[in-house]
Design a protein around this motif. Structure first.
Motif, PDB file in Angstrom:
ATOM      1  N   LEU A  48       0.900  -1.318   0.058  1.00  9.82           N
ATOM      2  CA  LEU A  48      -0.169  -0.004   0.039  1.00  9.82           C
ATOM      3  C   LEU A  48       0.801   1.387   0.034  1.00  9.82           C
ATOM      4  CD1 LEU A  48      -2.907  -0.847   2.658  1.00  9.82           C
ATOM      5  CD2 LEU A  48      -2.960  -0.399   0.085  1.00  9.82           C
ATOM      6  N   LEU A 141     -10.981   4.160   7.557  1.00  8.07           N
ATOM      7  CA  LEU A 141      -9.932   3.585   7.758  1.00  8.07           C
ATOM      8  C   LEU A 141      -9.630   2.688   9.074  1.00  8.07           C
ATOM      9  CD1 LEU A 141      -7.327   6.174   6.384  1.00  8.07           C
ATOM     10  CD2 LEU A 141      -7.614   4.023   5.466  1.00  8.07           C
ATOM     11  N   ARG A 142      -9.934   3.423  10.236  1.00  5.26           N
ATOM     12  CA  ARG A 142      -9.677   2.739  11.570  1.00  5.26           C
ATOM     13  C   ARG A 142     -10.941   1.588  11.640  1.00  5.26           C
ATOM     14  NH1 ARG A 142     -10.395   8.210  13.469  1.00  5.26           N
ATOM     15  NH2 ARG A 142      -8.239   9.088  13.585  1.00  5.26           N
ATOM     16  N   ILE A 146      -6.925  -0.201   9.546  1.00  5.33           N
ATOM     17  CA  ILE A 146      -5.804   0.510   8.609  1.00  5.33           C
ATOM     18  C   ILE A 146      -5.340   1.555   9.446  1.00  5.33           C
ATOM     19  CG2 ILE A 146      -5.051   1.433   6.512  1.00  5.33           C
ATOM     20  CD1 ILE A 146      -7.358  -0.235   5.102  1.00  5.33           C
ATOM     21  N   ARG A 150      -0.006   5.441   9.335  1.00  2.00           N
ATOM     22  CA  ARG A 150       0.682   4.683   8.266  1.00  2.00           C
ATOM     23  C   ARG A 150       0.275   4.833   6.837  1.00  2.00           C
ATOM     24  NH1 ARG A 150       0.190  -0.158   6.369  1.00  2.00           N
ATOM     25  NH2 ARG A 150      -1.115  -1.021   7.891  1.00  2.00           N
ATOM     26  N   PHE A 151      -0.988   4.732   6.780  1.00  2.00           N
ATOM     27  CA  PHE A 151      -1.628   4.990   5.390  1.00  2.00           C
ATOM     28  C   PHE A 151      -1.413   6.278   4.663  1.00  2.00           C
ATOM     29  CE2 PHE A 151      -5.062   5.027   2.604  1.00  2.00           C
ATOM     30  CZ  PHE A 151      -4.851   4.353   1.549  1.00  2.00           C
TER      31      PHE A 151
ATOM     32  N   GLU B  69     -15.048   1.455  18.063  1.00  2.00           N
ATOM     33  CA  GLU B  69     -14.613   2.621  17.406  1.00  2.00           C
ATOM     34  C   GLU B  69     -14.116   3.288  18.850  1.00  2.00           C
ATOM     35  OE1 GLU B  69     -14.598   4.577  14.535  1.00  2.00           O
ATOM     36  OE2 GLU B  69     -14.952   2.796  13.629  1.00  2.00           O
ATOM     37  N   ASP B  93      -7.524  -4.375  16.390  1.00  2.00           N
ATOM     38  CA  ASP B  93      -7.147  -4.208  14.966  1.00  2.00           C
ATOM     39  C   ASP B  93      -7.626  -5.325  14.297  1.00  2.00           C
ATOM     40  OD1 ASP B  93      -6.808  -1.717  14.674  1.00  2.00           O
ATOM     41  OD2 ASP B  93      -4.630  -1.689  14.614  1.00  2.00           O
ATOM     42  N   ARG B  96     -11.371  -6.051  14.526  1.00  2.00           N
ATOM     43  CA  ARG B  96     -12.360  -5.063  13.763  1.00  2.00           C
ATOM     44  C   ARG B  96     -12.159  -5.665  12.063  1.00  2.00           C
ATOM     45  NH1 ARG B  96      -9.032  -0.375  15.991  1.00  2.00           N
ATOM     46  NH2 ARG B  96     -10.375   0.440  17.399  1.00  2.00           N
ATOM     47  N   PHE B 109     -13.202   6.775  -0.223  1.00  2.00           N
ATOM     48  CA  PHE B 109     -11.821   7.505  -0.169  1.00  2.00           C
ATOM     49  C   PHE B 109     -12.133   8.185  -1.676  1.00  2.00           C
ATOM     50  CE2 PHE B 109     -10.621   3.871   2.534  1.00  2.00           C
ATOM     51  CZ  PHE B 109     -10.752   4.485   3.659  1.00  2.00           C
ATOM     52  N   LEU B 120      -9.070  -2.026  -0.891  1.00  2.00           N
ATOM     53  CA  LEU B 120      -8.124  -1.576   0.045  1.00  2.00           C
ATOM     54  C   LEU B 120      -7.869  -2.361   1.050  1.00  2.00           C
ATOM     55  CD1 LEU B 120      -6.181   0.796   0.966  1.00  2.00           C
ATOM     56  CD2 LEU B 120      -8.250   1.747   1.909  1.00  2.00           C
ATOM     57  N   ARG B 123      -6.309  -5.559   0.482  1.00  2.00           N
ATOM     58  CA  ARG B 123      -4.815  -5.665   0.131  1.00  2.00           C
ATOM     59  C   ARG B 123      -4.024  -5.356   1.454  1.00  2.00           C
ATOM     60  NH1 ARG B 123      -4.037  -4.961  -5.038  1.00  2.00           N
ATOM     61  NH2 ARG B 123      -5.590  -3.713  -6.057  1.00  2.00           N
ATOM     62  N   GLU B 124      -4.718  -4.739   2.366  1.00  2.00           N
ATOM     63  CA  GLU B 124      -4.158  -4.646   3.720  1.00  2.00           C
ATOM     64  C   GLU B 124      -3.821  -5.791   4.593  1.00  2.00           C
ATOM     65  OE1 GLU B 124      -2.676  -2.071   5.274  1.00  2.00           O
ATOM     66  OE2 GLU B 124      -2.651  -2.545   7.369  1.00  2.00           O
ATOM     67  N   HIS B 125      -5.082  -6.694   4.545  1.00  2.00           N
ATOM     68  CA  HIS B 125      -5.277  -7.763   5.436  1.00  2.00           C
ATOM     69  C   HIS B 125      -4.987  -8.929   4.981  1.00  2.00           C
ATOM     70  CE1 HIS B 125      -6.298  -5.030   8.561  1.00  2.00           C
ATOM     71  NE2 HIS B 125      -7.236  -4.538   8.015  1.00  2.00           N
TER      72      HIS B 125
END
Lengths: 270, 282
Positions: A48, A141-142, A146, A150-151, B69, B93, B96, B109, B120, B123-125
């Motif tokens: 990323l 994002l949270r 993510i 960092r992002f 949150e 994390d 979540r 986004f 997204l 790809r991240e996880h």
């Protein structure tokens, strides 16, 4: 509240505000540098981060080249116009390239480049992140686990560090060129003579200290812009406030840090 | 997809098992202001729970607590058998990734296309290769009817499409629970029905537990297996859509039927206007 104690309480409140600000900014920098290695060493982090970094380098640096180049060329020309006649009066007109070279390499190149970048990229980063905060994108994002630091923060801070150093180099060159053209027109100084005199006076150490300063300036611009951008609350007004604060606080901080650096380098005889 | 006029379907067969979400004596305080007062709530696996309440009633705070949150001031929020209030940031994390959240604005986004938005979290996880990710993204977008719009940016699509795209992103990691924060806000009636049908369809086909905040009563009755009404940080009523519609409780009656006269407005009028005007300290 008793009127006598009111000023004391106001000063106390301001002090607490300042300490909170420094603490929060410090935590942001800590988090930024703590997660940066993941961009390099972890496969998922790399996936990323790198495309994001290239985009930020382009947006922060490449787009600013024209403006920074033009401004520092003019600064070099102005210096030549202002200092040239004075040096001529003392019979040391040949010192002009050295004076301009050292001033640009050590001080003006990094500082003017950083100030232009504050208005150009710092404001834009703060407005962008502020709009993202208002649009719940940071929350999103949270919610996807993510890290916004960092992002969003790491690529922007790294991009401003790298590009401020690169733009300082460009600023140095453009300042010297501005001085050279002006000296040629006003005093008839030959281009080759001017360049030789510049590099005889300005040493590698002048250039290196300037680049170190520029990198720190870049870190400050990126960090402050991200900090104010991500702290936005309250819609469009909040975004406007964040942008203004970023520009004002960045410029004041840049000059204060520049003074500190100059003092330290002077004391250490660098 | 279920017909928009049909009554909410029954809970799935395993709904009697251990609740997927348990809020036990949850209190949340911001400074000196207590927003949630000692709340207890169970959400069954596969259930569609709708949370109702006026502005400032504490719905969003409760949803934020369940969606990890924010953390409760006291009490426990147990999701999938684990108390999320005592988890470390790293554990949170990881937790979540088993949930999805659809935000009020969609929260896409803006600099990315719809496909990139959905990709997204994957790809991240995950370590999946790009080709597999592209396939999953197409499947998720097809689920919400946006496959043909994969290359568009959020600015190029309508409000209803943004919500659906946000939902596709929330579904990216195959969550067990999806939280919807006012999914029908700002949408025209047709788009509201489309989003409602989508929520019901995903719940029924994928078995995703659904927790919704809404102010749209038609929508709430269409979606909910069960509704709860919050007022001043406390639950004042809970029941099936029929039970809530026919409730004799004056507060529930006023809220559900959107009446201007009732305990909610009486309380607002209790504030002494003259005292307020004449008091220079306020």
């Amino acid at each position: 509240m008793i009127p006598v104690t009111r000023p004391i309480s106001r000063i106390g409140a301001r002090l607490i505000q300042l300490i909170t600000f420094i603490g929060a900014l410090g935590l942001l920098f800590r988090d930024t540098f703590a997660v940066t290695p993941r961009m390099v060493f972890v496969k998922r982090g790399r996936r990323l981060a790198w495309s994001n970094l290239w985009f930020q380098l382009y947006r922060v640096g490449v787009k600013s080249i024209g403006v920074v180049g033009l401004v520092t060329f003019c600064i070099g020309a102005i210096l030549a116009l202002q200092i040239g006649p004075i040096l001529d009066d003392y019979g040391v007109a040949s010192q002009l390239p050295g004076v301009i070279g050292i001033a640009m390499f050590r001080e003006l190149g990094p500082l003017i480049g950083a100030i232009v970048l504050t208005g150009f990229a710092g404001a834009s980063i703060a407005a962008e992140l502020g709009t993202m905060a208002v649009g719940e994108e940071l929350k999103a994002l949270r919610s996807h686990a993510i890290s916004p630091v960092r992002f969003l923060v790491v690529p922007r801070v790294l991009a401003t560090i790298i590009m401020t150093a690169c733009l300082a180099t460009l600023s140095n060159a453009m300042g010297v060129l501005g001085g050279m053209f002006t000296a040629n027109i006003t005093q008839g100084m030959d281009y080759g003579v001017y360049l030789n005199a510049t590099f005889e006076s300005a040493k590698a150490l002048d250039f290196v200290t300037g680049i170190i300063k520029a990198a720190v300036f870049g870190m400050m611009i990126g960090g402050l812009a991200c900090f104010y951008g991500m702290s936005v609350r309250g819609g469009a007004e909040g975004v406007g406030n964040a942008t203004t604060k970023t520009v004002v606080i960045s410029i004041v901080s840049l000059i204060m840090v520049d003074l500190t650096f100059t003092f330290v380098f002077y004391t250490l005889d660098l | 997809m279920p017909d928009e006029t049909t009554a909410p379907s029954a809970l799935p067969a395993d709904a009697d098992a251990e609740p997927i979400i348990r809020c036990i004596n949850v209190t949340k305080q911001f400074g000196s202001q207590k927003v949630l007062h000692d709340l207890t709530l169970n959400v069954k696996r596969g259930e569609r729970l709708v949370m109702l309440g006026g502005s400032g009633a504490g719905k969003s705070t409760l949803l934020n607590l369940m969606a990890a949150e924010t953390r409760a001031t006291s009490g426990q929020v147990i999701v999938n058998g684990r108390n999320i209030c005592s988890m470390s940031d790293a554990e949170l994390d990881k937790h979540r990734t088993t949930m999805g959240v659809l935000f009020q604005s969609g929260a896409l986004f803006q600099s990315m296309t719809l496909a990139e938005n959905v990709a997204l979290p994957i790809r991240e996880h995950t370590d999946l290769v790009d080709r597999t990710i592209d396939t999953i993204v197409k499947m998720k977008l097809e689920l919400v009817g946006l496959r043909e719009h994969a290359d568009k940016k959020p600015a190029e699509i309508s409000g209803g499409m943004k919500k659906r795209a946000g939902l596709a992103r929330a579904l990216a990691l195959d969550p067990q629970i999806i939280f919807y924060d006012e999914p029908s806000a700002g949408l025209d009636p047709v788009s509201v029905t489309e989003v409602d049908q989508l929520m019901i369809g995903l719940n029924e086909t994928l078995g995703v537990t659904t927790v919704v905040i809404t102010h749209e009563m038609t929508s709430a009755f269409r979606i909910a297996h069960r509704l709860v009404l919050l007022d001043q940080g406390k639950f004042v009523a809970a029941g099936s859509p029929d039970e809530m519609k026919n409730s004799d409780d004056p507060l529930v009656h006023q809220f559900v039927h959107g009446l201007t006269a009732g305990p909610l407005t009486d309380r607002r009028d209790d504030c002494d206007y003259l005292t307020d005007l004449l008091n220079p300290q306020r």
